[in-house]
Motif scaffolding. Structure first.
Motif, short mmCIF file in Angstrom:
data_model
loop_
_atom_site.label_atom_id
_atom_site.label_comp_id
_atom_site.label_asym_id
_atom_site.label_seq_id
_atom_site.Cartn_x
_atom_site.Cartn_y
_atom_site.Cartn_z
N VAL A 105 -32.70 5.47 -1.65
CA VAL A 105 -33.89 4.06 -2.09
C VAL A 105 -34.41 3.14 -0.80
O VAL A 105 -34.41 2.65 -0.04
N THR A 106 -35.56 3.04 -1.29
CA THR A 106 -36.62 2.29 -0.44
C THR A 106 -37.38 1.76 -1.25
O THR A 106 -37.88 1.46 -2.67
N VAL A 107 -37.14 0.35 -0.45
CA VAL A 107 -37.87 -0.70 -1.02
C VAL A 107 -38.47 -1.46 -0.82
O VAL A 107 -38.10 -1.31 0.97
N SER A 108 -40.22 -0.88 -0.50
CA SER A 108 -41.20 -2.33 -0.01
C SER A 108 -41.93 -2.88 -0.52
O SER A 108 -42.93 -2.64 -1.88
N THR A 109 -41.97 -4.26 -0.85
CA THR A 109 -42.13 -5.19 -2.07
C THR A 109 -42.75 -6.28 -1.03
O THR A 109 -42.97 -6.17 0.10
N THR A 110 -44.11 -6.53 -1.21
CA THR A 110 -44.79 -8.74 -0.70
C THR A 110 -44.62 -9.44 -1.88
O THR A 110 -44.98 -9.63 -2.83
N GLY A 111 -43.78 -10.02 -1.16
CA GLY A 111 -42.74 -11.38 -2.34
C GLY A 111 -41.61 -10.99 -3.22
O GLY A 111 -40.72 -10.93 -1.72
N SER A 112 -41.93 -11.43 -4.13
CA SER A 112 -40.93 -11.53 -4.73
C SER A 112 -39.68 -9.99 -4.74
O SER A 112 -40.84 -9.25 -4.43
N VAL A 113 -38.52 -9.70 -5.22
CA VAL A 113 -37.89 -8.38 -4.49
C VAL A 113 -37.32 -7.89 -6.19
O VAL A 113 -37.63 -8.80 -6.89
N PRO A 114 -37.37 -7.24 -6.73
CA PRO A 114 -37.16 -6.53 -7.36
C PRO A 114 -35.06 -6.00 -7.70
O PRO A 114 -34.45 -6.78 -6.83
N VAL A 115 -34.59 -6.59 -8.41
CA VAL A 115 -33.91 -6.29 -8.85
C VAL A 115 -32.74 -5.26 -9.92
O VAL A 115 -33.67 -4.56 -10.82
N ILE A 116 -31.76 -4.12 -9.56
CA ILE A 116 -31.09 -3.35 -9.77
C ILE A 116 -29.61 -3.98 -10.11
O ILE A 116 -29.05 -4.02 -10.01
N HIS A 117 -30.19 -3.81 -11.74
CA HIS A 117 -28.71 -4.05 -12.61
C HIS A 117 -28.78 -2.56 -13.66
O HIS A 117 -28.11 -2.46 -14.07
N ILE A 118 -28.63 -2.16 -12.36
CA ILE A 118 -27.57 -0.29 -12.77
C ILE A 118 -26.52 -0.55 -11.70
O ILE A 118 -27.03 -0.79 -10.62
N ASN A 119 -25.15 0.30 -12.15
CA ASN A 119 -24.79 1.09 -11.45
C ASN A 119 -24.78 2.34 -10.18
O ASN A 119 -25.36 4.07 -11.54
N LEU A 120 -24.94 2.21 -9.15
CA LEU A 120 -25.58 3.23 -8.43
C LEU A 120 -24.01 4.27 -7.82
O LEU A 120 -23.38 3.34 -7.14
N ARG A 121 -24.47 4.80 -7.58
CA ARG A 121 -23.36 5.63 -7.08
C ARG A 121 -24.11 6.24 -5.90
O ARG A 121 -25.32 7.54 -6.72
N LEU A 122 -24.07 7.16 -4.70
CA LEU A 122 -24.24 7.45 -4.01
C LEU A 122 -23.85 8.58 -3.30
O LEU A 122 -22.67 9.12 -2.99
N ILE A 123 -24.19 10.21 -3.89
CA ILE A 123 -23.55 11.18 -3.74
C ILE A 123 -23.62 11.94 -2.70
O ILE A 123 -23.10 13.32 -2.68
N ALA A 124 -24.33 11.17 -1.95
CA ALA A 124 -24.71 12.04 0.12
C ALA A 124 -24.64 10.20 0.99
O ALA A 124 -24.13 9.73 0.10
N ASN A 125 -24.53 10.45 1.81
CA ASN A 125 -24.82 9.99 3.32
C ASN A 125 -26.70 9.49 2.89
O ASN A 125 -27.21 10.00 3.68
N CYS A 126 -26.86 8.71 2.58
CA CYS A 126 -28.47 8.24 1.84
C CYS A 126 -28.60 7.04 2.05
O CYS A 126 -27.70 6.20 1.89
N PRO A 127 -29.69 6.81 2.45
CA PRO A 127 -30.08 5.77 3.31
C PRO A 127 -30.86 4.39 2.21
O PRO A 127 -30.75 5.25 1.10
#
Length: 134
Positions: A105-127
């Motif tokens: 996941v990459t988040v690049s915002t100005t000001g308010s931030v996003p909200v992730i209300h999803i169960n994420l399962r990282l299936i690899a070594n990912c940033p």
């Protein structure tokens, strides 16, 4: 028994596995959210909510850009569908079914931030990168 190309069964199987691996690695497509579906529809499975009216499929990289009015969006894909990655550039609220990510996941915002209300399962070594500039 050899085929007309001189390959035995083991070589044919190895070649088939290599072709499948190369095809799978190159199949990810970037899909960009537009939110252009009529009314309040903000479902991920609706093709008109994505650029070129192509809804994503498993393995795609999803981009949630700036300059979009529908920021509260819902993943209505089957639970644990595998996507390559998210690139979130606005104060989205992502909700809905859980999913798998293979490239982060990459988040690049100005000001308010996003909200992730999803169960994420990282299936690899990912940033999981966040750059919020205020």
């Amino acid at each position: 028994m050899k085929n007309s190309f001189g390959f035995g069964p083991a070589q044919v199987l190895s070649l088939a596995i290599c072709v499948v691996a190369v095809t799978t690695a190159q199949s990810a497509t970037t899909r960009t959210w537009t939110g252009n579906a009529p009314g309040v529809n903000a479902l991920w499975n609706v093709s008109t909510n994505w650029s070129n009216t192509n809804a994503p499929v498993a393995g795609d990289a999803l981009v949630f850009p700036t300059n979009v009015t529908k920021l509260q969006v819902t993943n209505d894909f089957a639970n644990n569908t595998d996507f390559a990655s998210f690139d979130i550039r606005n104060s989205y609220i992502l909700r809905g079914n859980g999913l798998d990510l293979s490239n982060g996941v990459t988040v690049s915002t100005t000001g308010s931030v996003p909200v992730i209300h999803i169960n994420l399962r990282l299936i690899a070594n990912c940033p999981f990168e966040v750059d919020n500039q205020t």
